[in-house]
Design a protein around this motif. Structure first.
Motif, PDB file in Angstrom:
ATOM      1  N   PHE B  63      -1.748  -1.299  -0.560  1.00 51.81           N
ATOM      2  CA  PHE B  63      -3.141  -1.350  -1.055  1.00 51.81           C
ATOM      3  C   PHE B  63      -3.172  -1.042  -2.553  1.00 51.81           C
ATOM      4  CE2 PHE B  63      -5.020  -0.657   3.363  1.00 51.81           C
ATOM      5  CZ  PHE B  63      -5.757  -1.822   3.364  1.00 51.81           C
ATOM      6  N   GLU B  64      -2.451   0.004  -2.957  1.00 52.59           N
ATOM      7  CA  GLU B  64      -2.427   0.400  -4.370  1.00 52.59           C
ATOM      8  C   GLU B  64      -1.931  -0.754  -5.266  1.00 52.59           C
ATOM      9  OE1 GLU B  64      -3.254   2.708  -6.461  1.00 52.59           O
ATOM     10  OE2 GLU B  64      -1.918   2.265  -8.135  1.00 52.59           O
ATOM     11  N   THR B  65      -0.821  -1.358  -4.883  1.00 50.92           N
ATOM     12  CA  THR B  65      -0.242  -2.459  -5.662  1.00 50.92           C
ATOM     13  C   THR B  65      -1.183  -3.660  -5.709  1.00 50.92           C
ATOM     14  OG1 THR B  65       1.959  -1.756  -4.979  1.00 50.92           O
ATOM     15  CG2 THR B  65       1.758  -4.013  -5.824  1.00 50.92           C
ATOM     16  N   TRP B  66      -1.728  -3.985  -4.568  1.00 54.01           N
ATOM     17  CA  TRP B  66      -2.593  -5.156  -4.423  1.00 54.01           C
ATOM     18  C   TRP B  66      -3.886  -4.991  -5.210  1.00 54.01           C
ATOM     19  CZ3 TRP B  66      -6.886  -5.653  -0.604  1.00 54.01           C
ATOM     20  CH2 TRP B  66      -7.270  -6.967  -0.364  1.00 54.01           C
ATOM     21  N   LEU B  67      -4.491  -3.829  -5.141  1.00 51.17           N
ATOM     22  CA  LEU B  67      -5.740  -3.592  -5.869  1.00 51.17           C
ATOM     23  C   LEU B  67      -5.500  -3.597  -7.377  1.00 51.17           C
ATOM     24  CD1 LEU B  67      -7.268  -0.851  -3.538  1.00 51.17           C
ATOM     25  CD2 LEU B  67      -8.136  -3.185  -3.844  1.00 51.17           C
TER      26      LEU B  67
ATOM     27  N   ASP C  74       4.163 -14.482   3.201  1.00 53.65           N
ATOM     28  CA  ASP C  74       5.582 -14.484   2.813  1.00 53.65           C
ATOM     29  C   ASP C  74       5.762 -14.251   1.330  1.00 53.65           C
ATOM     30  OD1 ASP C  74       6.736 -15.173   5.384  1.00 53.65           O
ATOM     31  OD2 ASP C  74       5.699 -17.091   5.118  1.00 53.65           O
ATOM     32  N   PRO C  75       6.886 -13.732   0.875  1.00 52.89           N
ATOM     33  CA  PRO C  75       7.952 -13.186   1.728  1.00 52.89           C
ATOM     34  C   PRO C  75       7.515 -11.849   2.336  1.00 52.89           C
ATOM     35  CG  PRO C  75       8.433 -12.777  -0.576  1.00 52.89           C
ATOM     36  CD  PRO C  75       7.193 -13.614  -0.558  1.00 52.89           C
ATOM     37  N   ILE C  76       7.874 -11.601   3.557  1.00 49.26           N
ATOM     38  CA  ILE C  76       7.362 -10.385   4.212  1.00 49.26           C
ATOM     39  C   ILE C  76       7.888  -9.126   3.531  1.00 49.26           C
ATOM     40  CG2 ILE C  76       6.965 -11.526   6.444  1.00 49.26           C
ATOM     41  CD1 ILE C  76       9.425 -10.047   7.519  1.00 49.26           C
ATOM     42  N   GLU C  77       8.977  -9.244   2.764  1.00 50.49           N
ATOM     43  CA  GLU C  77       9.504  -8.068   2.053  1.00 50.49           C
ATOM     44  C   GLU C  77       8.579  -7.618   0.928  1.00 50.49           C
ATOM     45  OE1 GLU C  77      11.230 -10.989   2.330  1.00 50.49           O
ATOM     46  OE2 GLU C  77      12.349 -10.361   4.118  1.00 50.49           O
ATOM     47  N   ARG C  78       7.605  -8.413   0.563  1.00 48.66           N
ATOM     48  CA  ARG C  78       6.715  -7.984  -0.523  1.00 48.66           C
ATOM     49  C   ARG C  78       5.836  -6.813  -0.119  1.00 48.66           C
ATOM     50  NH1 ARG C  78       3.322 -12.335  -2.957  1.00 48.66           N
ATOM     51  NH2 ARG C  78       1.692 -10.867  -3.460  1.00 48.66           N
ATOM     52  N   ARG C  80       5.453  -3.105   1.635  1.00 43.33           N
ATOM     53  CA  ARG C  80       6.161  -1.912   2.096  1.00 43.33           C
ATOM     54  C   ARG C  80       5.881  -1.641   3.566  1.00 43.33           C
ATOM     55  NH1 ARG C  80       8.267   2.451  -1.446  1.00 43.33           N
ATOM     56  NH2 ARG C  80       8.557   1.410  -3.443  1.00 43.33           N
ATOM     57  N   HIS C  81       4.675  -1.978   3.986  1.00 44.56           N
ATOM     58  CA  HIS C  81       4.313  -1.768   5.391  1.00 44.56           C
ATOM     59  C   HIS C  81       5.303  -2.466   6.320  1.00 44.56           C
ATOM     60  CE1 HIS C  81       1.854  -1.099   8.901  1.00 44.56           C
ATOM     61  NE2 HIS C  81       1.652  -2.379   9.084  1.00 44.56           N
ATOM     62  N   ASN C  82       5.833  -3.593   5.876  1.00 46.62           N
ATOM     63  CA  ASN C  82       6.732  -4.357   6.744  1.00 46.62           C
ATOM     64  C   ASN C  82       8.102  -3.698   6.893  1.00 46.62           C
ATOM     65  OD1 ASN C  82       4.711  -6.195   7.253  1.00 46.62           O
ATOM     66  ND2 ASN C  82       5.396  -7.661   5.692  1.00 46.62           N
ATOM     67  N   ARG C  83       8.398  -2.668   6.086  1.00 45.33           N
ATOM     68  CA  ARG C  83       9.639  -1.916   6.281  1.00 45.33           C
ATOM     69  C   ARG C  83       9.621  -1.105   7.575  1.00 45.33           C
ATOM     70  NH1 ARG C  83      10.813   0.546   0.207  1.00 45.33           N
ATOM     71  NH2 ARG C  83      10.530  -1.447  -0.900  1.00 45.33           N
ATOM     72  N   THR C  84       8.431  -0.973   8.162  1.00 46.34           N
ATOM     73  CA  THR C  84       8.340  -0.280   9.455  1.00 46.34           C
ATOM     74  C   THR C  84       8.796  -1.188  10.597  1.00 46.34           C
ATOM     75  OG1 THR C  84       6.079  -1.061   9.811  1.00 46.34           O
ATOM     76  CG2 THR C  84       6.331   1.050   8.661  1.00 46.34           C
ATOM     77  N   GLY C  85       9.147  -2.455  10.274  1.00 42.33           N
ATOM     78  CA  GLY C  85       9.533  -3.405  11.317  1.00 42.33           C
ATOM     79  C   GLY C  85       8.439  -4.408  11.617  1.00 42.33           C
ATOM     80  N   ASN C  88       3.164  -7.839   9.468  1.00 41.35           N
ATOM     81  CA  ASN C  88       1.730  -8.110   9.331  1.00 41.35           C
ATOM     82  C   ASN C  88       1.062  -7.388   8.153  1.00 41.35           C
ATOM     83  OD1 ASN C  88       1.574  -5.494  10.191  1.00 41.35           O
ATOM     84  ND2 ASN C  88       0.636  -5.938  12.179  1.00 41.35           N
ATOM     85  N   GLY C  89       1.866  -7.009   7.162  1.00 37.44           N
ATOM     86  CA  GLY C  89       1.284  -6.353   5.981  1.00 37.44           C
ATOM     87  C   GLY C  89       0.134  -7.153   5.394  1.00 37.44           C
TER      88      GLY C  89
END
Lengths: 139, 139, 139
Positions: B63-67, C74-78, C80-85, C88-89
């Motif tokens: 959220f921080e990065t995106w905003l 995409d890319p899903i690595e963009r 951080r939320h997706n580091r949880t597995g 859907n970030g």
């Protein structure tokens, strides 16, 4: 429980513009007789907003610039919606960013707003008469 | 009909930050005695938000990065609002994306939230004391 | 005061999609017996929305394109939320733009909507069963 309903009508003489409607909403609260409750205030059109922010002209110009960056009006062909013959595809997106509605508390018979909060009608496809619904519930 | 009102105060020690306020809102629901109703929870300031999302730190960084991409803080001259002497033009826009308020159902005396829903205070112009309004209506 | 609660379940067979849920919400209003009041309609999931806009397919494609520009999958690595597995970030951000909830007035026993207003479920992380909460209060 008391309920109160009023439609506020606006005709913004340009495509886009913001109107501070706090005084009209206050009048509705007074007329409702509600002391403790809520007021729902929503655009009845899908190319307009009701939102709360600062009554500061520079900020309103910032909103205008920013929304045009996020969802430009031109070229109108960029929106599939405009293939229906409309030219307001951008207005649907701009209104989405700004929001359709606000819900404000009523406490002691008054709008329970923070010190700088003002309620605005946001027009994104103007030059025609459009409505805001004010619905009040409480006691 | 019962009504209940409380102000929650926060001082975020940085410009931006998110605080999970679900426990405080739950306490308000308990104190209200309302079994069936709604709770309105709104920022009383126009550079802050109340929103519902996941209590996951990686998402909050997203959220921080995106905003910051959507409405960068710098250069502060990019915002006309900052000509008033403020440096928080971006905060007004960020709060607009995240929203001013949430309305949550109360069912059986409890917040009627989905399994991952948590209520957050979102600060975009911090380092000072600011308020959230909790207003509860029901029976 | 009357209150009414119902969960609406949806399973969108793709990652993203919009469903017009106005008929189901109308059925809830009828079942509630409320003549004057409000209906709160909110996603119970943090990767889905309830919003009001036009029931026009071109516009829905515009929303899809626009949201992918604002918060690409995409890319899903963009994220951080997706580091949880998760993958859907983007869905958390898209839902933030579109909103979690709507509050609609009930007047004379009917949804008090403008002529083109329709209530939508917005799915941004589909292919599984998810819920919308309908909560009605009034008399």
């Amino acid at each position: 429980m008391k309920s109160y309903r009023k439609e506020l009508w606006f005709e913004v003489p340009s495509r886009r513009g913001f109107i501070n409607i706090t005084p009209q909403v206050k009048e509705c609260v007074d007329a409702s007789g509600v002391r403790e409750g809520i007021v729902l205030c929503n655009a009845m059109h899908i190319t307009a907003s009701v939102f709360i922010n600062d009554d500061e002209n520079g900020l309103h110009q910032d909103f205008e610039t920013w929304l045009e960056q996020l969802a430009p009006h031109d070229p109108i062909e960029r929106y599939r919606h405009n293939r229906t013959g409309e030219d307001n595809g951008d207005a649907h997106l701009k209104r989405t960013v700004m929001g359709r509605e606000v819900v404000v508390a009523i406490t002691g018979g008054a709008l329970d707003l923070g010190p700088w909060e003002a309620i605005f009608y946001g027009e994104f496809d103007g030059c025609r008469r459009k409505r805001v619904l004010v619905k009040i519930l409480g006691e």
